[in-house]
Design an enzyme around this catalytic site. Structure first.
Site, PDB file in Angstrom:
ATOM      1  N   LEU A  84      36.658  33.609  28.458  1.00 52.90           N
ATOM      2  CA  LEU A  84      37.887  32.896  28.127  1.00 52.90           C
ATOM      3  C   LEU A  84      38.716  33.617  27.070  1.00 52.90           C
ATOM      4  O   LEU A  84      38.186  34.269  26.172  1.00 52.90           O
ATOM      5  CB  LEU A  84      37.550  31.486  27.624  1.00 52.90           C
ATOM      6  CG  LEU A  84      36.768  30.595  28.598  1.00 52.90           C
ATOM      7  CD1 LEU A  84      36.573  29.200  27.996  1.00 52.90           C
ATOM      8  CD2 LEU A  84      37.445  30.495  29.965  1.00 52.90           C
ATOM      9  N   HIS A  88      43.564  31.193  29.131  1.00 54.83           N
ATOM     10  CA  HIS A  88      42.802  30.038  29.623  1.00 54.83           C
ATOM     11  C   HIS A  88      43.023  28.833  28.710  1.00 54.83           C
ATOM     12  O   HIS A  88      43.191  27.696  29.164  1.00 54.83           O
ATOM     13  CB  HIS A  88      41.303  30.349  29.648  1.00 54.83           C
ATOM     14  CG  HIS A  88      40.909  31.483  30.546  1.00 54.83           C
ATOM     15  ND1 HIS A  88      40.445  32.680  30.070  1.00 54.83           N
ATOM     16  CD2 HIS A  88      40.901  31.598  31.892  1.00 54.83           C
ATOM     17  CE1 HIS A  88      40.154  33.492  31.084  1.00 54.83           C
ATOM     18  NE2 HIS A  88      40.427  32.861  32.196  1.00 54.83           N
ATOM     19  N   GLN A 112      34.936  36.066  46.304  1.00 55.94           N
ATOM     20  CA  GLN A 112      36.275  36.623  46.131  1.00 55.94           C
ATOM     21  C   GLN A 112      36.241  38.084  45.678  1.00 55.94           C
ATOM     22  O   GLN A 112      37.276  38.692  45.477  1.00 55.94           O
ATOM     23  CB  GLN A 112      37.127  35.770  45.191  1.00 55.94           C
ATOM     24  CG  GLN A 112      36.690  35.788  43.750  1.00 55.94           C
ATOM     25  CD  GLN A 112      37.371  34.700  42.955  1.00 55.94           C
ATOM     26  OE1 GLN A 112      37.196  33.506  43.215  1.00 55.94           O
ATOM     27  NE2 GLN A 112      38.179  35.094  41.984  1.00 55.94           N
TER      28      GLN A 112
HETATM   29  P1  AMP Z   1      40.319  33.660  35.741  1.00 57.43           P
HETATM   30  O1  AMP Z   1      39.226  33.263  34.798  1.00 57.43           O
HETATM   31  O2  AMP Z   1      40.817  35.041  35.531  1.00 57.43           O
HETATM   32  O3  AMP Z   1      39.980  33.350  37.172  1.00 57.43           O
HETATM   33  O4  AMP Z   1      41.565  32.738  35.409  1.00 57.43           O
HETATM   34  C1  AMP Z   1      41.454  31.343  35.370  1.00 57.43           C
HETATM   35  C2  AMP Z   1      42.824  30.750  35.240  1.00 57.43           C
HETATM   36  O5  AMP Z   1      43.430  31.227  34.037  1.00 57.43           O
HETATM   37  C3  AMP Z   1      43.750  31.143  36.401  1.00 57.43           C
HETATM   38  O6  AMP Z   1      44.548  30.024  36.737  1.00 57.43           O
HETATM   39  C4  AMP Z   1      44.581  32.233  35.793  1.00 57.43           C
HETATM   40  O7  AMP Z   1      45.848  32.365  36.382  1.00 57.43           O
HETATM   41  C5  AMP Z   1      44.709  31.746  34.359  1.00 57.43           C
HETATM   42  N1  AMP Z   1      45.048  32.864  33.483  1.00 57.43           N
HETATM   43  C6  AMP Z   1      44.412  34.061  33.376  1.00 57.43           C
HETATM   44  N2  AMP Z   1      45.057  34.861  32.516  1.00 57.43           N
HETATM   45  C7  AMP Z   1      46.140  34.158  32.077  1.00 57.43           C
HETATM   46  C8  AMP Z   1      47.195  34.449  31.172  1.00 57.43           C
HETATM   47  N3  AMP Z   1      47.305  35.616  30.561  1.00 57.43           N
HETATM   48  N4  AMP Z   1      48.119  33.476  30.955  1.00 57.43           N
HETATM   49  C9  AMP Z   1      48.041  32.277  31.586  1.00 57.43           C
HETATM   50  N5  AMP Z   1      47.056  31.948  32.448  1.00 57.43           N
HETATM   51  C10 AMP Z   1      46.128  32.872  32.686  1.00 57.43           C
END
Ligand code: AMP
Length: 384
Positions: A84, A88, A112
């Site tokens: 995180l 997040h 994925q």
């Molecule tokens: P992940 O853990 O990478 O699968 O991301 C989980 C959620 O966090 C997804 O909805 C991503 O789009 C969001 N997320 C990841 N990086 C960012 C960021 N820099 N700004 C906003 N949301 C993010």
């Protein structure tokens, strides 16, 4: 050369009793008071602090969900793969503004990741993640916002109960596919990616039955996939999209950034810079694809040549996968921006492993030898 691809191509817990009220503030058990109810999941959940429970299994989570539902509480779901960061956390904050309960899922979904992708090296930081969520939840308690009442961290056997997860093509198993959306852009480079994302999100939505789900704009195509999933399968949840959180220089926060190290971190800003140049064209009134995209492609090419001309001990090589100007609803490439819809500018670059690492150089996790794929996007807003 920059390659321009087109579309063709347990026990301590919130008291689950009738004393629950819809208001988040009124319904919390004061910190430190432990409420043992007959409904408390005893086996598969344990307390991480006074209020947040960690669940690994579906049945106790469903029981908790039912209790919340019966007490008029709302659940905002934030699916993540852990590791995180502030991006997040911004999603959790948004969910806490709009719901009494926020549920965060932490699960690195194998389906994925392609067979040659970085599943094994995906960062796993469970303790730090839980600490971040605990800190955040304390702050939310002080602010009288919704609370992080559950973290769901399932095993792969739980998520894929009848078949081992398969990342091959066509693959064996029960999957959700979206064509052509899932094959475009990120899907062209990572053919099983959106099949995996749509499938795991459908599972998570079915398990958690959230009132709202929260996703980041950072993954633009993913937001389109999720909206389509909800619409096409009549899922009873609202989709909320939150702005991209960035470093001060514009680099989008990502769990994978820890692999960059200083050298690649400096050069990795090229993608955001390129997209901003294209955005400036749109803001200056350009609407045709070529007029909008050329400065972005040109910038990518220029930085690439600069790096190629440096000593291997100094440079950070990268490959541009795509720079795209796409319809915001379909992610199909557009020749001209429809001013009533706007468009999504997006791109992906692959930062290659660091050559000739130097003594004392800060190389990031993996000693600079893990290739890092960076993605970013800018929403071009409708002007009419
Ligand atoms: P992940 O853990 O990478 O699968 O991301 C989980 C959620 O966090 C997804 O909805 C991503 O789009 C969001 N997320 C990841 N990086 C960012 C960021 N820099 N700004 C906003 N949301 C993010």
């Amino acid at each position: 050369m920059a390659h321009l691809r087109t579309a063709a191509a347990p026990t301590a817990r919130r008291c689950l009793s009738r004393s629950f009220a819809p208001s988040p503030r009124a319904s919390f058990v004061p910190s430190g008071i432990r409420c043992l109810s007959a409904t408390a999941p005893r086996r598969s959940a344990f307390a991480v602090n006074d209020l947040t429970q960690v669940f690994h299994d579906v049945a106790p989570l469903r029981k908790f969900r039912r209790d919340l539902f019966l007490n008029n509480r709302t659940v905002g779901l934030v699916p993540t793969m852990g590791a995180l960061h502030e991006g997040h956390i911004s999603l959790v904050r948004k969910a806490a503004e709009e719901n009494t309960d926020v549920w965060v899922t932490i699960y690195v979904n194998p389906t994925q990741f392609g067979l040659n992708e970085d599943l094994a090296s995906y960062p796993k930081t469970w303790e730090t993640d839980m600490e971040m969520l605990r800190d955040l939840d304390r702050g939310l308690a002080r602010e009288g916002k919704g609370r992080v009442s559950a973290v769901f961290a399932p095993s792969t056997t739980t998520m894929y109960p009848t078949s081992p997860p398969d990342s091959s093509i066509p693959g064996v198993g029960s999957f959700i596919e979206m064509r052509p959306l899932g094959q475009l852009l990120e899907g062209a480079s990572r053919p099983v990616f959106f099949r995996g994302v749509a499938t795991v999100c459908m599972k998570l939505f079915n398990i958690c039955t959230p009132d709202s789900v929260y996703f980041g704009q950072k993954d633009a195509q993913q937001t389109v996939v999720i909206k389509k999933l909800v619409k096409d399968f009549h899922l009873n949840t609202k989709v909320r999209i939150c702005d991209t959180s960035r470093e001060p220089d514009g680099l989008a926060l990502s769990s994978r950034n820890v692999y960059l190290g200083a050298r690649r971190r400096r050069t990795g800003i090229v993608l955001n810079q390129a997209l901003r140049k294209a955005e400036a064209q749109y803001k200056a009134g350009k609407r045709l694809r070529g007029d909008i995209l050329w400065p972005a492609v040109d910038h990518g090419d220029r930085v690439q040549h600069e790096q190629e001309n440096l000593q291997p001990s100094k440079r950070a090589l990268f490959q541009v996968d795509y720079i795209s100007l796409a319809d915001p609803d379909t992610m199909e490439e557009v020749e001209k921006v429809d001013e009533t819809k706007g468009a999504i500018l997006s791109g992906a670059v692959k930062m290659m492993p660091v050559e000739e690492p130097q003594e004392g150089e800060e190389l990031g996790l993996g000693s600079g030898q893990v290739a890092v794929r960076l993605i970013d996007n800018i929403v071009l807003q409708p002007t009419r």
